[in-house]
Design a protein around this motif. Sequence first.
Motif, PDB file in Angstrom:
ATOM      1  N   ARG A 251      59.085  -3.321  44.185  1.00  0.00           N
ATOM      2  CA  ARG A 251      60.240  -2.662  43.570  1.00  0.00           C
ATOM      3  C   ARG A 251      60.570  -1.356  44.286  1.00  0.00           C
ATOM      4  N   LEU A 252      59.550  -0.613  44.680  1.00  0.00           N
ATOM      5  CA  LEU A 252      59.778   0.632  45.410  1.00  0.00           C
ATOM      6  C   LEU A 252      60.429   0.362  46.766  1.00  0.00           C
ATOM      7  N   VAL A 253      59.971  -0.670  47.448  1.00  0.00           N
ATOM      8  CA  VAL A 253      60.564  -1.014  48.739  1.00  0.00           C
ATOM      9  C   VAL A 253      62.026  -1.402  48.563  1.00  0.00           C
ATOM     10  N   LYS A 254      62.315  -2.156  47.514  1.00  0.00           N
ATOM     11  CA  LYS A 254      63.703  -2.551  47.257  1.00  0.00           C
ATOM     12  C   LYS A 254      64.575  -1.324  47.004  1.00  0.00           C
ATOM     13  N   GLU A 255      64.077  -0.374  46.213  1.00  0.00           N
ATOM     14  CA  GLU A 255      64.846   0.840  45.929  1.00  0.00           C
ATOM     15  C   GLU A 255      65.024   1.671  47.203  1.00  0.00           C
ATOM     16  N   GLN A 256      63.987   1.720  48.043  1.00  0.00           N
ATOM     17  CA  GLN A 256      64.102   2.472  49.301  1.00  0.00           C
ATOM     18  C   GLN A 256      65.124   1.831  50.233  1.00  0.00           C
ATOM     19  N   MET A 257      65.155   0.510  50.260  1.00  0.00           N
ATOM     20  CA  MET A 257      66.126  -0.175  51.106  1.00  0.00           C
ATOM     21  C   MET A 257      67.554   0.091  50.627  1.00  0.00           C
ATOM     22  N   GLU A 258      67.736   0.142  49.314  1.00  0.00           N
ATOM     23  CA  GLU A 258      69.050   0.486  48.772  1.00  0.00           C
ATOM     24  C   GLU A 258      69.414   1.927  49.128  1.00  0.00           C
ATOM     25  N   GLU A 292      70.670  11.380  59.014  1.00  0.00           N
ATOM     26  CA  GLU A 292      70.182  10.339  59.931  1.00  0.00           C
ATOM     27  C   GLU A 292      68.667  10.413  60.090  1.00  0.00           C
ATOM     28  N   THR A 293      68.135  11.630  60.197  1.00  0.00           N
ATOM     29  CA  THR A 293      66.684  11.806  60.318  1.00  0.00           C
ATOM     30  C   THR A 293      65.968  11.305  59.070  1.00  0.00           C
ATOM     31  N   CYS A 294      66.512  11.647  57.898  1.00  0.00           N
ATOM     32  CA  CYS A 294      65.918  11.189  56.635  1.00  0.00           C
ATOM     33  C   CYS A 294      65.981   9.666  56.527  1.00  0.00           C
ATOM     34  N   CYS A 295      67.106   9.102  56.982  1.00  0.00           N
ATOM     35  CA  CYS A 295      67.264   7.647  56.950  1.00  0.00           C
ATOM     36  C   CYS A 295      66.205   6.972  57.821  1.00  0.00           C
ATOM     37  N   ASN A 296      65.981   7.496  59.007  1.00  0.00           N
ATOM     38  CA  ASN A 296      64.959   6.930  59.899  1.00  0.00           C
ATOM     39  C   ASN A 296      63.561   7.075  59.296  1.00  0.00           C
ATOM     40  N   ALA A 297      63.322   8.209  58.627  1.00  0.00           N
ATOM     41  CA  ALA A 297      62.018   8.432  57.995  1.00  0.00           C
ATOM     42  C   ALA A 297      61.784   7.439  56.865  1.00  0.00           C
ATOM     43  N   VAL A 298      62.837   7.153  56.075  1.00  0.00           N
ATOM     44  CA  VAL A 298      62.711   6.191  54.978  1.00  0.00           C
ATOM     45  C   VAL A 298      62.456   4.789  55.538  1.00  0.00           C
ATOM     46  N   GLN A 299      63.175   4.426  56.596  1.00  0.00           N
ATOM     47  CA  GLN A 299      62.970   3.109  57.205  1.00  0.00           C
ATOM     48  C   GLN A 299      61.543   2.975  57.739  1.00  0.00           C
ATOM     49  N   GLU A 300      61.056   4.037  58.338  1.00  0.00           N
ATOM     50  CA  GLU A 300      59.667   4.014  58.821  1.00  0.00           C
ATOM     51  C   GLU A 300      58.696   3.887  57.657  1.00  0.00           C
ATOM     52  N   ILE A 302      59.307   2.412  54.784  1.00  0.00           N
ATOM     53  CA  ILE A 302      59.391   1.036  54.287  1.00  0.00           C
ATOM     54  C   ILE A 302      58.520   0.116  55.139  1.00  0.00           C
ATOM     55  N   SER A 303      58.643   0.263  56.457  1.00  0.00           N
ATOM     56  CA  SER A 303      57.865  -0.577  57.367  1.00  0.00           C
ATOM     57  C   SER A 303      56.369  -0.372  57.174  1.00  0.00           C
ATOM     58  N   GLU A 304      55.957   0.883  57.009  1.00  0.00           N
ATOM     59  CA  GLU A 304      54.535   1.171  56.821  1.00  0.00           C
ATOM     60  C   GLU A 304      54.039   0.698  55.468  1.00  0.00           C
ATOM     61  N   THR A 305      54.894   0.819  54.448  1.00  0.00           N
ATOM     62  CA  THR A 305      54.493   0.374  53.112  1.00  0.00           C
ATOM     63  C   THR A 305      54.294  -1.127  53.080  1.00  0.00           C
ATOM     64  N   GLU A 306      55.245  -1.854  53.659  1.00  0.00           N
ATOM     65  CA  GLU A 306      55.119  -3.315  53.677  1.00  0.00           C
ATOM     66  C   GLU A 306      54.006  -3.779  54.610  1.00  0.00           C
ATOM     67  N   GLY A 307      53.905  -3.133  55.768  1.00  0.00           N
ATOM     68  CA  GLY A 307      52.951  -3.597  56.763  1.00  0.00           C
ATOM     69  C   GLY A 307      51.525  -3.183  56.497  1.00  0.00           C
ATOM     70  N   GLU A 308      51.315  -1.986  55.964  1.00  0.00           N
ATOM     71  CA  GLU A 308      49.962  -1.469  55.755  1.00  0.00           C
ATOM     72  C   GLU A 308      49.527  -1.664  54.310  1.00  0.00           C
ATOM     73  N   PHE A 309      50.239  -1.009  53.413  1.00  0.00           N
ATOM     74  CA  PHE A 309      49.842  -1.044  52.010  1.00  0.00           C
ATOM     75  C   PHE A 309      50.089  -2.420  51.395  1.00  0.00           C
ATOM     76  N   ASP A 431      48.517  10.285  53.739  1.00  0.00           N
ATOM     77  CA  ASP A 431      48.941  10.943  54.978  1.00  0.00           C
ATOM     78  C   ASP A 431      50.347  10.511  55.384  1.00  0.00           C
ATOM     79  N   LYS A 432      50.682   9.239  55.208  1.00  0.00           N
ATOM     80  CA  LYS A 432      52.022   8.758  55.554  1.00  0.00           C
ATOM     81  C   LYS A 432      53.077   9.402  54.652  1.00  0.00           C
ATOM     82  N   GLN A 433      52.748   9.564  53.372  1.00  0.00           N
ATOM     83  CA  GLN A 433      53.683  10.209  52.464  1.00  0.00           C
ATOM     84  C   GLN A 433      53.887  11.674  52.837  1.00  0.00           C
TER      85      GLN A 433
END
Length: 463
Positions: A251-258, A292-300, A302-309, A431-433
Amino acid sequence: MADPLSAAAAERELFGDEDFEDLSPSSDQLNSINLGSDDGIPLDSENSTTADLLEGSGIRNLELEDEQMDNETKDLFIVVDNPEKHVTTMESYITFKITTKTTRCDFDNHEYSVRRRYNDFLWLRQRLEETQPSHLIPPLPEKHSLRRLDRFSPEFLKNREKALQKFMSRLEDHPVLSFNEHLKVFLTAKQFEFQAYKKQGSGFISRTADSLRNLSASYMMKNRSPEFTMLQEYIQTFGEKLGTMDRIQQRLVKEQMEYVTELNEIGPVFTLWSNSEDELSTALTAVAHSIETCCNAVQESISETEGEFGQSLKEYILYVEAVKAVLRRRDAMQMEYELAAEELQKKKDEKEAVKISDPSFSFGSLLGKDPSEVKQGKREKLEQQIEELAKEVERLNDRTVCADSDLKADMERWHKFKRKDFRDLFIKMADKQISFYEKSLKAWEDAIPLIQNTEQETKKEED
């Protein structure tokens, strides 16, 4: 050997019987990080990350020493890497390079390199379950664990490679599974030899029958040991907690993608606005750059949350099913022993009944046979059956005892690396957060002077 279920009790205390609100740390807990010892790790430096704090702890130093000793005594190393796409007229698939280095004498060479696809890993795991039913077999990642990604995309293959590497690392570190003959073939056989070898073994119908028998054993058990009943209850609760965490994470990933979608929409608005406002151009451009910087940080993130956590959570959700499966196999062994013991007792009761029975009314006597010979024949037949059943009961009892010992040892090992995996995972997540919020904060801090300069220039022009 320490009781592995004591670790389960510790985990039960950690999670409790309520929902996750009970996991909220107190103010005292926030002042120190306790990783199992009585001494917390003081937060002396504001700039220290959780990983830095952990590196300075005595516990971490001890664990590093243990890992170093393990590496020095290891004689089997397996590396999964280099995914490669193959396209045929019938299908497209990915293979991974499996490199093995070993000093074991039962291997003909010291180094091997083969390519295997995902279905080959599935075959290996099935064979391990069949040949080592009393051991906990590590789970494989789901075939399509990241549904939003194409299965041939670099990100998907990277996560798949990590998961397969973890699976093979679990096997190479296992004191029993690492010596399995099927694993040896998987690591060393050439492709045509491996395909021929795969055709051997039990078929689908046999595996289905075994699965049904194991499942029914769990419901037919009469005298399951209390410690395994506790383990069953613990693993059920643990799985429910992991399921809740996985749903929240999705659910958090979905909200971040939105949120990313909205940032991508609003960022260009400031850029276009700056083209029509010369006086505000610098400030608007700074805001657009920060977005734009914040957008890239959120995308990163999302990728780390799905891939690692997310993938780590899924691995342990699958581990829960693996533990349930080995418990069912263990129950099937005990049920087989109990049925044989019941049959043995039944034959003994029949033998006692023959001793006091009147052979004159037996079926053989009615056919004209000597009653004493009929009675003696029954007794000899029962004695032979009792002798055979006694040996079978002894064999099944020994098998059940060994299965219990194997499962306890594997669960003790599982609890150990589970605690380590989750501790490392939570530290990485923290650390990622921290890194995510630092990037976002820096982006807006860099924008503030530019916005303030615009305001000062406007005042000068007014003066």
